[in-house]
Design a protein around this motif. Structure first.
Motif: not given
Length: 308
Positions: A64, A67, A69, A71, A74, A84-85, A87-88, A105
């Motif tokens: 994490e 990451c 973020l 997206g 997703q 993904i908001n 935090h993932p 990724c």
């Protein structure tokens, strides 16, 4: 990563899931070595140093802290397992291990725990390190439990021996002797790890009894296969004076005269949050040098030489 099986002359090519190839290793046998970590083990040690290598199937590793973020994961997940908001979040129950997310990724926050290698691919990687091995070094097969990969090793070991590479195997001893015997006779050194000799304790610490393990160690000794007995000393788990004396007497009765004591460390705990697993951190610290020395004395008093 899992992929479609290859064939050669209409026969399946032997492959194995490999978690890592650790180069310039100096703690997994003599000299400078390349240590190959196979995925899959039939023990469930509470302190497993390589929890990503325990399961036989491949799995998703999520770091994490890497990451960003973006997206991308997703958008490509076919099972809607990634949200993904702020935090993932990964729904591990929905994840089917298709690894589409790992391909997109950009920060490598998502990666498969292992990659599938053919024998040719693995040997190609090993031979890159050949000049560094010197007269003592070589390759160490680790895991997981490498002696459960007999089909793969049947093809791998002859190639390594043709290249005059010293081969060591780290094993917990829980394997089928009939399948493993011809392979072990091609190995230059067996590093045999004892977790505990009291059966009830062994079962509680590893999830299995140790009858097969004891039997296989006896057969290795009887066969004259070069070996080194080792024991990880885990505070509060297997390091009581009573248990250590039992281990010393077991080694002595087996006709062996020395043991390598392996110092426990907590580095493995940082891996747990990256996996979907029921194993929990132990939260215990390594023994001090003085404390480990006292444990070693128990073996010495029973006539067993100790190498730390």
């Amino acid at each position: 990563m899992n992929r479609k099986p290859e064939t050669r002359n209409n026969k399946p090519v032997a492959t194995a899931l490999i978690c890592d190839i650790q180069r310039f290793s100096v703690h997994d046998g003599p000299g400078i070595r390349s240590t190959v970590f196979f995925k899959g083990c039939n023990l469930r040690c509470l302190w497993c140093q390589n929890p990503e290598a325990m399961k036989f199937e491949n799995e998703l590793v999520f770091s994490e802290e890497k990451c960003i973020l973006c997206g991308e994961c997703q958008s490509v997940c076919p099972n809607g397992a990634i949200i993904i908001n702020d935090h993932p979040h990964i729904n591990r129950e929905s994840c089917k291990g298709q690894f589409a997310c790992t391909l997109v990724c950009p920060s490598k926050a998502l990666e498969p725990a292992a990659r599938q290698y053919s024998v040719i691919e693995l040997v190609t990687e090993i031979l890159k390190d050949l000049d560094y091995y010197g007269p003592e070094g070589g390759v160490t097969l680790s895991g997981g439990e490498p002696m459960l990969k007999t089909g793969f090793l049947t093809e791998l070991l002859p190639v390594l021996k043709e290249n005059k590479i010293h081969v060591a195997v780290e094993t917990c001893g829980s394997f089928d002797w009939e399948k493993a015997e011809p392979l072990l006779k091609m190995v230059d050194l067996v590093l045999f790890d004892i977790k505990a000799v009291t059966n009830e304790l062994h079962e509680r610490l590893t999830g299995r009894d140790n009858a097969l393990i004891h039997d296989n160690l006896g057969k290795i000794i009887e066969s004259g296969i070069p070996r080194r007995i080792r024991m990880p000393v885990v505070p509060g788990m297997n390091d009581s004076d009573k248990e250590l004396e039992a281990v010393a007497l077991f080694i002595k009765k087996a006709g062996e005269s020395s043991v390598n004591l392996l110092l426990y460390h907590r580095m493995w705990e940082s891996k747990l949050k990256k996996l979907h697993d029921t194993i929990k951190p132990l939260g215990i610290s390594s023994l001090s040098e003085e404390a480990l020395g006292k444990k070693a004395e128990i073996f010495r008093k029973n006539g067993i030489e100790v190498i730390v």
